[in-house]
Write a protein that holds these residues in place. Structure first.
Motif, mmCIF file in Angstrom:
data_model
loop_
_atom_site.group_PDB
_atom_site.id
_atom_site.type_symbol
_atom_site.label_atom_id
_atom_site.label_comp_id
_atom_site.label_asym_id
_atom_site.label_seq_id
_atom_site.Cartn_x
_atom_site.Cartn_y
_atom_site.Cartn_z
ATOM 1 N N ARG A 1 36.941 41.264 56.274
ATOM 2 C CA ARG A 1 35.976 41.289 57.176
ATOM 3 C C ARG A 1 36.285 40.095 58.670
ATOM 4 O O ARG A 1 35.827 40.061 59.365
ATOM 5 C CB ARG A 1 34.789 41.019 56.846
ATOM 6 C CG ARG A 1 33.877 42.181 56.338
ATOM 7 C CD ARG A 1 32.466 42.007 55.690
ATOM 8 N NE ARG A 1 32.055 40.623 56.236
ATOM 9 C CZ ARG A 1 31.253 40.445 57.402
ATOM 10 N NH1 ARG A 1 31.146 41.755 57.963
ATOM 11 N NH2 ARG A 1 30.779 39.421 57.653
ATOM 12 N N ASP B 1 28.195 43.941 58.501
ATOM 13 C CA ASP B 1 29.143 44.699 59.159
ATOM 14 C C ASP B 1 28.254 45.494 60.271
ATOM 15 O O ASP B 1 28.662 45.746 61.395
ATOM 16 C CB ASP B 1 29.528 45.789 58.321
ATOM 17 C CG ASP B 1 30.934 45.157 57.611
ATOM 18 O OD1 ASP B 1 31.550 44.249 57.949
ATOM 19 O OD2 ASP B 1 31.258 45.592 56.570
ATOM 20 N N SER B 2 27.209 45.964 59.891
ATOM 21 C CA SER B 2 26.408 46.766 60.941
ATOM 22 C C SER B 2 25.955 45.854 62.209
ATOM 23 O O SER B 2 25.692 46.642 63.355
ATOM 24 C CB SER B 2 25.089 47.133 60.189
ATOM 25 O OG SER B 2 24.045 46.237 59.919
ATOM 26 N N LEU C 1 27.071 42.143 52.857
ATOM 27 C CA LEU C 1 28.282 42.642 53.851
ATOM 28 C C LEU C 1 28.157 43.936 54.564
ATOM 29 O O LEU C 1 28.625 43.834 55.639
ATOM 30 C CB LEU C 1 29.543 42.538 52.985
ATOM 31 C CG LEU C 1 30.103 41.598 52.056
ATOM 32 C CD1 LEU C 1 31.373 41.645 51.406
ATOM 33 C CD2 LEU C 1 30.157 40.264 53.140
ATOM 34 N N GLU C 2 27.285 45.048 54.241
ATOM 35 C CA GLU C 2 26.906 46.153 54.686
ATOM 36 C C GLU C 2 26.178 45.680 56.038
ATOM 37 O O GLU C 2 26.450 46.316 57.166
ATOM 38 C CB GLU C 2 26.481 47.073 53.890
ATOM 39 C CG GLU C 2 27.295 47.776 52.936
ATOM 40 C CD GLU C 2 26.757 48.694 51.856
ATOM 41 O OE1 GLU C 2 27.484 49.503 50.998
ATOM 42 O OE2 GLU C 2 25.389 48.706 51.751
ATOM 43 N N ASP D 1 35.712 36.846 57.622
ATOM 44 C CA ASP D 1 35.151 35.752 57.234
ATOM 45 C C ASP D 1 35.884 34.395 56.979
ATOM 46 O O ASP D 1 36.849 34.677 56.435
ATOM 47 C CB ASP D 1 34.084 36.185 56.036
ATOM 48 C CG ASP D 1 33.209 37.247 56.313
ATOM 49 O OD1 ASP D 1 32.877 37.294 57.593
ATOM 50 O OD2 ASP D 1 32.851 38.079 55.338
ATOM 51 N N GLY E 1 27.929 43.285 63.254
ATOM 52 C CA GLY E 1 28.943 42.950 63.834
ATOM 53 C C GLY E 1 29.085 41.139 63.658
ATOM 54 O O GLY E 1 29.660 40.431 64.503
#
Length: 306
Positions: A114, A86-87, A82-83, A116, A89
């Protein structure tokens, strides 16, 4: 012994044969020709019983080695994935065992936060729905849908069976339970409408069994750097093919596999390539549910593939 069949073989009757080169043309949103999605499998397994992927030889239960390896995905690997998303987008389709609402609800909450898409994936990957009778399978589909609605605020529109295990009635039961699409079938590079006994259309959205870390990394023992290159090569080749017809590419990921640090390093390289193609307008980076919704508008609910 005489051959059992000398004419047409038994078939599922869900859709007709249609070569990829003879399909109606359309474009994905923003004029893209290739739709790409990430399918992140968040799974939970019963301790001391049932099925599960293995990194080492299966031992008599309780199989601590293989159980704890899979649990690494929920405790560490999924959070690292997930990190990474996120990085860059990136949203994803989260394939969810509802047992995780009892086990680690904060992980599901992180996916919801997020944005999703949550996709039904059974209650646990320790059992197969193909072993159930019709009433039991129908109850599973209904319970999972109701639990996801109650816990996360939205009922899932899609389903992936644990272990891709179906009964002869699974598409019928999915449509009757309110699901709009299935990811179980890997027979095409385009979404295909399936016939069901109720007359409702169930879309088959392509889900990969090649571009998938379990069969490639675990079963075929592919190195992480090669799996990452496989994602890149697949995207580039399908992008070329999509000049002639719109296509769908899925990437199936399991955090207890790709969430291992040395594999995540290589996955990052592959996803950066997809992010670049997205930023250049070459692909539509999306979710399976959005693909299904778009196809429903393109075909106006056609029930039979042609």
């Amino acid at each position: 012994m005489s051959p059992k069949y000398t004419g047409p073989l038994p078939t599922h009757g869900r859709f007709d044969y249609a070569p990829i080169t003879r399909r109606a043309d359309h474009a994905w949103p923003n004029g893209a020709r290739l739709a790409v999605y990430l399918g992140l499998n968040l799974e939970h397994f019963a301790f001391g019983e049932g099925m599960g992927a293995c990194i080492g030889p299966a031992s008599p239960h309780p199989d601590v080695l293989n159980f704890s390896w899979r649990e690494y995905g929920n405790r560490v690997g999924a959070w690292r994935c997930l990190e990474l998303f996120d990085s860059l987008g990136m949203v994803c389709g989260t394939l969810l065992n509802t047992a995780l609402y009892d086990h680690c609800p904060d992980l599901i909450a992180a996916s919801v936060a997020r944005g999703d898409e949550l996709i039904g994936h059974g209650h646990s990957n320790a059992e197969r729905q193909g072993d159930m009778d019709e009433a039991g399978e129908a109850a599973l589909l209904a319970r999972c849908r109701a639990r996801m609605l109650a816990e996360s605020g939205k009922a899932p529109s899609g389903w992936l069976s644990p272990w891709i295990s179906e009964s002869h009635l699974t598409p019928d039961l999915l449509a009757e339970a309110g699901y709009r699409y299935t990811l179980n079938w890997c027979h095409d590079d385009q979404p295909i409408p399936m016939r069901t006994r109720s007359g409702r259309t169930l879309w088959s959205v392509p889900y990969p069994q090649e571009l998938n870390d379990i069969p490639m990394i675990i079963a075929r023992q592919m190195d992480a750097k090669d799996f990452a290159q496989m994602i890149i090569d697949n995207a580039d080749e399908m992008l070329d093919q999509s000049r002639r017809q719109p296509l769908v590419m899925g990437v199936a990921l399991h955090p207890y596999i790709v969430g291992q640090p040395y594999r995540l390093r290589h996955l990052r390289r592959a996803l950066k390539h997809l992010a670049r193609l997205r930023d250049e307008g070459e692909i539509w980076l999306t979710t399976p549910g959005a693909i299904c919704a778009h196809m429903a508008t393109v075909t106006a609910g056609t029930a039979v593939a042609s």
